[in-house]
Design an enzyme around this catalytic site. Sequence first.
Site, PDB file in Angstrom:
ATOM      1  N   HIS A  55       0.831  -1.213   0.000  1.00 38.57           N
ATOM      2  CA  HIS A  55       0.000   0.000   0.000  1.00 38.57           C
ATOM      3  C   HIS A  55       0.856   1.251   0.000  1.00 38.57           C
ATOM      4  O   HIS A  55       1.713   1.436   0.857  1.00 38.57           O
ATOM      5  CB  HIS A  55      -0.915   0.018   1.226  1.00 38.57           C
ATOM      6  CG  HIS A  55      -1.974   1.086   1.152  1.00 38.57           C
ATOM      7  ND1 HIS A  55      -3.163   0.891   0.499  1.00 38.57           N
ATOM      8  CD2 HIS A  55      -2.005   2.358   1.605  1.00 38.57           C
ATOM      9  CE1 HIS A  55      -3.898   1.990   0.580  1.00 38.57           C
ATOM     10  NE2 HIS A  55      -3.205   2.901   1.232  1.00 38.57           N
ATOM     11  N   ASP A  57       0.237   5.628  -0.972  1.00 39.18           N
ATOM     12  CA  ASP A  57      -0.706   6.682  -1.358  1.00 39.18           C
ATOM     13  C   ASP A  57      -0.046   7.833  -2.108  1.00 39.18           C
ATOM     14  O   ASP A  57      -0.534   8.963  -2.054  1.00 39.18           O
ATOM     15  CB  ASP A  57      -1.420   7.222  -0.116  1.00 39.18           C
ATOM     16  CG  ASP A  57      -2.606   6.376   0.293  1.00 39.18           C
ATOM     17  OD1 ASP A  57      -3.544   6.251  -0.515  1.00 39.18           O
ATOM     18  OD2 ASP A  57      -2.606   5.843   1.418  1.00 39.18           O
ATOM     19  N   GLU A 154      -8.892   1.891  -3.294  1.00 36.74           N
ATOM     20  CA  GLU A 154      -9.062   1.874  -1.835  1.00 36.74           C
ATOM     21  C   GLU A 154     -10.434   2.436  -1.467  1.00 36.74           C
ATOM     22  O   GLU A 154     -10.604   3.631  -1.269  1.00 36.74           O
ATOM     23  CB  GLU A 154      -7.955   2.684  -1.161  1.00 36.74           C
ATOM     24  CG  GLU A 154      -7.982   2.546   0.352  1.00 36.74           C
ATOM     25  CD  GLU A 154      -6.860   3.283   1.047  1.00 36.74           C
ATOM     26  OE1 GLU A 154      -6.616   3.009   2.239  1.00 36.74           O
ATOM     27  OE2 GLU A 154      -6.227   4.156   0.413  1.00 36.74           O
ATOM     28  N   HIS A 181     -13.468   2.131   2.841  1.00 37.82           N
ATOM     29  CA  HIS A 181     -12.444   2.983   3.455  1.00 37.82           C
ATOM     30  C   HIS A 181     -13.010   3.391   4.809  1.00 37.82           C
ATOM     31  O   HIS A 181     -13.372   2.519   5.596  1.00 37.82           O
ATOM     32  CB  HIS A 181     -12.070   4.166   2.554  1.00 37.82           C
ATOM     33  CG  HIS A 181     -10.837   4.869   3.030  1.00 37.82           C
ATOM     34  ND1 HIS A 181     -10.860   6.119   3.599  1.00 37.82           N
ATOM     35  CD2 HIS A 181      -9.538   4.459   3.064  1.00 37.82           C
ATOM     36  CE1 HIS A 181      -9.631   6.466   3.953  1.00 37.82           C
ATOM     37  NE2 HIS A 181      -8.804   5.469   3.638  1.00 37.82           N
ATOM     38  N   HIS A 226      -9.486  -1.748   6.466  1.00 36.48           N
ATOM     39  CA  HIS A 226     -10.569  -0.769   6.650  1.00 36.48           C
ATOM     40  C   HIS A 226     -11.937  -1.421   6.821  1.00 36.48           C
ATOM     41  O   HIS A 226     -12.887  -0.738   7.211  1.00 36.48           O
ATOM     42  CB  HIS A 226     -10.633   0.251   5.511  1.00 36.48           C
ATOM     43  CG  HIS A 226      -9.522   1.253   5.519  1.00 36.48           C
ATOM     44  ND1 HIS A 226      -9.436   2.245   6.469  1.00 36.48           N
ATOM     45  CD2 HIS A 226      -8.455   1.407   4.704  1.00 36.48           C
ATOM     46  CE1 HIS A 226      -8.352   2.985   6.231  1.00 36.48           C
ATOM     47  NE2 HIS A 226      -7.730   2.490   5.173  1.00 36.48           N
ATOM     48  N   ASP A 316       2.104   1.950   3.903  1.00 36.19           N
ATOM     49  CA  ASP A 316       1.174   3.084   4.007  1.00 36.19           C
ATOM     50  C   ASP A 316       1.901   4.419   3.892  1.00 36.19           C
ATOM     51  O   ASP A 316       1.452   5.424   4.452  1.00 36.19           O
ATOM     52  CB  ASP A 316       0.382   3.015   5.316  1.00 36.19           C
ATOM     53  CG  ASP A 316      -0.982   3.710   5.210  1.00 36.19           C
ATOM     54  OD1 ASP A 316      -1.315   4.220   4.124  1.00 36.19           O
ATOM     55  OD2 ASP A 316      -1.704   3.739   6.219  1.00 36.19           O
TER      56      ASP A 316
END
Length: 322
Positions: A55, A57, A154, A181, A226, A316
């Site tokens: 993951h 972002d 996501e 999410h 999540h 993350d």
Amino acid sequence: MLFLNPLQSLWTAWQSQGCTVTSLLVIVLLPWSSSTSVEQKTLDLMRREPLIDGHNDLALQLRINYNNRLSTIDLHNLSKTHTDIERLKAGHVGAQMWSAYVLCSSQDKDAVRLTLEQIDVIKRMCSNYEELELVTSSTAVRETKKIGCLIAIEGGHSIDSSLPALRMFYDLGVRSLALTHTCNTPWAETSSSIHRVYQRDISLTEFGKEVVKEMNRLGMMIDLSHSSVSTARAVLLISRAPVIFSHSSASAVCNNPRNVPDDLLQLLKKNGGIVMVNLYNRFVACGKKANIATVADHFDHIKKIAGSESIGIGGDYDGARG
């Protein structure tokens, strides 16, 4: 089951990396005679077995900071993000799951369009730079000599409760979908209490079960990070292919709703899935200062309950802060 083969083949590649990151942490924590020896053994291992990270972002930060205008920046060196190409190379990342994330406030509005824009920036990023390559199969992950780019959506709000939209996202190269999410969808329940929408007693509706079945058929990985415990449990009981928690840790070590409790780890072992440990201190140390030993505690616990083959890393970066 022929329709499971694409996902299960890709999963074989991910499982081998789960064992690799376990070995990496063991090497880092062993009392070697010198720091040089530790560093060299670690780097040798990482060169042999590049990491697949679950993951990242960066795409969200490209939207926030640069309005997705790649022509205005150099992805080799970025000052406003955790991630750039030079840091990926230094970390021996062999493949990265890039998150195509849009805010929960877009649900029932323009979530599909915004998600398409995030998929677009990921695909442009991975085609514009010679160090990156879009990959959509286990064969491509294994054979690429570049940093493999995998696309993940996501949040189930991105499909707007539409199986045709899900199929079109797959055709665009998406290979993973997180069912939620921080907001419930009309068909699945989040672990978060931030957005109080679609409150109900059923954590996975009949349509939610159809989403799971269709993802199994397509060969798209189901991401339960999540999701609420009850939604994750329902999915683990019906999915005919391995699932992932792309950026979660162990609840027994840090009791945060985003982490995975032992009963789900036991179901995950039967499912053949994987927990990709999140490196954010809120999820590994419940907000306290964390270090690599803290992360290793999560690896140790997941190994004890589900086995080393169920361990990965989902850092993350450029998402969670701290």
